[in-house]
Design an enzyme around this catalytic site. Structure first.
Site, mmCIF file in Angstrom:
data_model
loop_
_atom_site.group_PDB
_atom_site.id
_atom_site.type_symbol
_atom_site.label_atom_id
_atom_site.label_comp_id
_atom_site.label_asym_id
_atom_site.label_seq_id
_atom_site.Cartn_x
_atom_site.Cartn_y
_atom_site.Cartn_z
ATOM 1 C CE LYS A 211 -1.890 1.143 4.451
ATOM 2 N NZ LYS A 211 -3.200 1.416 3.824
ATOM 3 C CD GLU A 287 -6.462 -6.765 18.539
ATOM 4 O OE1 GLU A 287 -7.146 -7.797 18.384
ATOM 5 O OE2 GLU A 287 -6.189 -6.290 19.640
ATOM 6 C CB CYS A 321 -12.697 -8.200 13.406
ATOM 7 S SG CYS A 321 -12.911 -7.086 14.774
ATOM 8 C CD GLU A 419 -12.444 -12.705 8.879
ATOM 9 O OE1 GLU A 419 -11.324 -12.743 8.345
ATOM 10 O OE2 GLU A 419 -12.727 -11.942 9.808
HETATM 11 P P1 TAP Z 1 -5.727 -6.458 5.124
HETATM 12 O O1 TAP Z 1 -5.767 -6.705 3.691
HETATM 13 O O2 TAP Z 1 -4.836 -7.279 5.981
HETATM 14 O O3 TAP Z 1 -5.376 -4.902 5.286
HETATM 15 C C1 TAP Z 1 -5.255 -4.271 6.539
HETATM 16 C C2 TAP Z 1 -4.342 -3.087 6.394
HETATM 17 O O4 TAP Z 1 -3.014 -3.547 6.089
HETATM 18 C C3 TAP Z 1 -4.716 -2.142 5.254
HETATM 19 O O5 TAP Z 1 -4.428 -0.826 5.638
HETATM 20 C C4 TAP Z 1 -3.793 -2.602 4.141
HETATM 21 O O6 TAP Z 1 -3.567 -1.642 3.135
HETATM 22 C C5 TAP Z 1 -2.538 -2.880 4.936
HETATM 23 N N1 TAP Z 1 -1.546 -3.717 4.258
HETATM 24 C C6 TAP Z 1 -1.717 -4.572 3.224
HETATM 25 N N2 TAP Z 1 -0.529 -5.122 2.873
HETATM 26 C C7 TAP Z 1 0.410 -4.615 3.703
HETATM 27 C C8 TAP Z 1 1.807 -4.796 3.852
HETATM 28 N N3 TAP Z 1 2.509 -5.622 3.069
HETATM 29 N N4 TAP Z 1 2.450 -4.114 4.816
HETATM 30 C C9 TAP Z 1 1.779 -3.266 5.632
HETATM 31 N N5 TAP Z 1 0.465 -3.045 5.521
HETATM 32 C C10 TAP Z 1 -0.231 -3.719 4.595
HETATM 33 O O7 TAP Z 1 -7.141 -6.575 5.795
HETATM 34 P P2 TAP Z 1 -8.484 -5.914 5.290
HETATM 35 O O8 TAP Z 1 -8.989 -6.688 4.151
HETATM 36 O O9 TAP Z 1 -8.315 -4.444 5.132
HETATM 37 O O10 TAP Z 1 -9.400 -6.110 6.570
HETATM 38 C C11 TAP Z 1 -10.122 -7.276 6.765
HETATM 39 C C12 TAP Z 1 -9.464 -8.180 7.774
HETATM 40 O O11 TAP Z 1 -9.192 -7.466 8.979
HETATM 41 C C13 TAP Z 1 -10.341 -9.325 8.168
HETATM 42 O O12 TAP Z 1 -9.624 -10.514 8.184
HETATM 43 C C14 TAP Z 1 -10.779 -8.965 9.588
HETATM 44 O O13 TAP Z 1 -11.128 -10.030 10.391
HETATM 45 C C15 TAP Z 1 -9.608 -8.236 10.105
HETATM 46 N N6 TAP Z 1 -9.986 -7.375 11.210
HETATM 47 C C16 TAP Z 1 -9.604 -7.754 12.445
HETATM 48 C C17 TAP Z 1 -9.964 -6.987 13.519
HETATM 49 C C18 TAP Z 1 -9.528 -7.417 14.877
HETATM 50 S S1 TAP Z 1 -9.723 -6.374 16.067
HETATM 51 N N7 TAP Z 1 -8.983 -8.568 15.097
HETATM 52 C C19 TAP Z 1 -10.693 -5.815 13.333
HETATM 53 C C20 TAP Z 1 -11.059 -5.469 12.050
HETATM 54 C C21 TAP Z 1 -10.687 -6.256 10.990
HETATM 55 P P3 TAP Z 1 -4.590 -1.530 1.893
HETATM 56 O O14 TAP Z 1 -5.642 -0.635 2.348
HETATM 57 O O15 TAP Z 1 -3.793 -0.971 0.779
HETATM 58 O O16 TAP Z 1 -5.069 -2.910 1.592
#
Ligand code: TAP
Length: 517
Positions: A211, A287, A321, A419
């Site tokens: 997803k 991650e 990230c 962050e």
């Molecule tokens: P999230 O809001 O956590 O979303 C990540 C993914 O999880 C999206 O596909 C999201 O869907 C999905 N999701 C949301 N609620 C969920 C649930 N209840 N059950 C299962 N999946 C769910 O993060 P984001 O805002 O997209 O990304 C930013 C964050 O990712 C930052 O904190 C960043 O640091 C972190 N990040 C970490 C890394 C590594 S390698 N550590 C790499 C990249 C990013 P939706 O698209 O519908 O929201």
């Protein structure tokens, strides 16, 4: 049988079949690209239940690019059933070496279509095209090739256990795939996050469903089309754009999913880990977020420190990230460092990410840009000194946020601890004669994803690498990741590694066999 015959002839599993789909025609970057807009389940593109759709917005001009099918809980179940059937059926017929060949074929196709993929990524996520080509797509291709090489090298051990004399005993381990794996990924590097996880997952012999983030699922769908051309059997790879709250949650909850690979925020990661435990105790790797410290000593190569310090924050518009969330600059060079950063920022080209001279594109989506504006307001309210940016780029359509610099940031401030995930440089001073104190400050975070240090003193650099609590340490460089090197965080940045040999273990289980003779 046909699959195996085709593989022997080197033509891909399904013989490089074309696949039909509803899609839209993306005319951009002097290209005319057909992009699927349906769910990809069991080797076919299909509409979502009740024809639910998501609007996909181009962050550069705020227009709706297309509608994409939005998976429901039932759609997720269909994909899981297909992946389950493939895992115990067609995929089992494919040998480890043939698996590697399929992955290499897919990588070749990604290479062949890389300009299309980079164009889609650029339009969908706002990534600067040149960077999308090199990093978002280039590193995705590298990941598929790297993990393809592992397929026929996944092996167990023979173990000298104690026999019950006079009998002998042979004990050996086998590394086996886990089964159906769910992958849930964020929006910052859409295809690269997919590839980092899926390549390891598939190399290990699993089947999967992904997803992708709801804001930018288009490269994942184009990738699904390429997986058919490569010849992957139906059900091995499934791609389901949808919302985290229902489709993502359904992946975490599903009783036939045995492993969840997640990249995203720490709060959602914690929530998902609970769902994995409550549903069927599925294995998970997380991650998560970061607030990575970058310590710059006065004895560094200042030109290099400025160049890498800039990219540690502004690379991929800060939607990175491992971005340095906090810079500690030694007081003796602090003012000069800030002066040079500001000089470089003033000449940074902001604009259409498809334009080859653009260095800084729009933020991924509006809610994110709005959060960055709030983040800066909070920094100002707490007394940090805003020396550059802090606002939307004036008089410009699109989610363009001005690269920002804060100085005089104190440890207790919100912006020193949380962050931003955007192009915001947070600078604090430190006294070079008190290394212990800067190490304590660098480690005073619940995150532990990455870190960096600039110094010409090898002892200082190694001591930093010893003492820092982070999964990645960069010395005199930043953002230097490679598909062969393990990547992942400590503390509340999660656990489990992407990339490198270690990533395979996230998608394998060990079986121990003991034979008495
Ligand atoms: P999230 O809001 O956590 O979303 C990540 C993914 O999880 C999206 O596909 C999201 O869907 C999905 N999701 C949301 N609620 C969920 C649930 N209840 N059950 C299962 N999946 C769910 O993060 P984001 O805002 O997209 O990304 C930013 C964050 O990712 C930052 O904190 C960043 O640091 C972190 N990040 C970490 C890394 C590594 S390698 N550590 C790499 C990249 C990013 P939706 O698209 O519908 O929201």
């Amino acid at each position: 049988d046909q699959l195996v015959r085709n593989l022997r002839q080197g033509s891909g599993g399904a013989g490089g079949k074309q696949v039909e789909y509803k899609g839209f025609q993306l005319k951009a970057n002097k290209r005319d690209i057909r992009v699927p807009t349906q769910l990809f389940i069991n080797g076919e593109f299909v509409d979502a239940e009740k024809n639910r759709v998501l609007d996909i917005v181009n962050p550069t001009d705020e227009t709706v690019l297309c509608e994409v099918a939005c998976a429901s809980v039932n759609d997720v179940d269909k994909a899981v059933q297909a992946a389950h059937k493939a895992f115990f059926g067609s995929w089992k017929q494919v040998s480890a070496r043939q698996r590697g060949q399929l992955m290499l074929k897919l990588a070749d196709l990604m290479e062949q279509y890389k300009e299309d993929l980079a164009t889609i990524e650029s339009v969908d996520s706002g990534a600067v095209y040149t960077l999308a080509l090199k990093t978002h797509i280039g590193m995705s291709i590298d990941a598929w090739r790297y993990f393809a090489g592992w397929c026929d090298k996944i092996q167990g051990n023979t173990i000298p256990v104690n026999p019950a004399r006079p009998n002998n005993v042979l004990t050996f381990t086998r590394k086996e795939p886990i089964g159906v794996c769910g992958l849930v990924t964020p929006w910052n590097y859409p295809l690269m996050m997919l590839s980092w996880k899926m390549a390891a997952c598939i190399a290990a012999g699993n089947t999967c469903l992904i997803k992708p983030a709801q804001t930018c699922p288009l490269t994942a769908l184009k990738f699904a089309e390429l997986s058919v051309l490569a010849g992957f059997p139906p059900g091995v790879i499934n791609v389901l754009p949808g919302k985290g709250s229902d489709a993502g949650q359904a992946v975490a909850d599903h009783p036939l999913v045995r492993k969840l690979g997640f990249t995203g925020s720490t709060p959602i990661g914690k929530h998902i880990m609970k769902s994995c435990a409550d549903s069927n105790l599925k294995k998970c790797s997380l991650e998560l977020g970061g607030k990575s410290p970058l310590v710059i000593f006065a004895d560094c190569d200042l030109d290099k420190a400025v160049k890498h310090g800039m990219s540690s924050v502004f690379f991929n518009k800060g939607e990175n990230c491992i971005a340095a969330g906090r810079l500690f600059v030694e007081d003796r060079i602090h003012d000069e460092f800030v002066r040079r950063v500001l000089k470089d920022l003033r000449s940074m080209t902001i604009g259409d990410p498809l334009n080859r001279s653009t260095a800084h594109g729009p933020q991924n989506h509006k809610a994110h840009m709005d959060k960055l504006i709030e983040y800066c307001e909070r920094g100002v309210a707490e007394g940090a000194k805003l020396v550059y940016g802090g606002c939307r780029v004036p008089n410009m359509k699109g989610y363009f946020f001005t690269p920002t610099v804060f100085t005089d940031v104190e440890d207790n401030m919100f912006i020193a601890q949380e962050e931003s995930f955007g192009p915001i440089m947070i600078i604090s001073k430190f006294n070079g004669s008190d290394v212990d104190s800067v190490m304590t400050r660098a480690n005073r975070s619940e995150y532990g994803l990455a870190s960096g240090v600039f110094t010409k003193d090898i002892s200082k650099a190694l001591s930093f690498a010893d003492r820092i609590e982070a999964g990645t340490v960069f010395v005199n460089v930043y953002n230097k990741t490679d598909v062969a090197a393990p990547f992942g965080g400590f503390k509340q940045s999660g656990f489990g590694k992407d990339l490198g040999q270690e990533a395979l273990n996230e998608y394998l289980k060990t079986k121990c066999v003991t034979i008495e003779y």
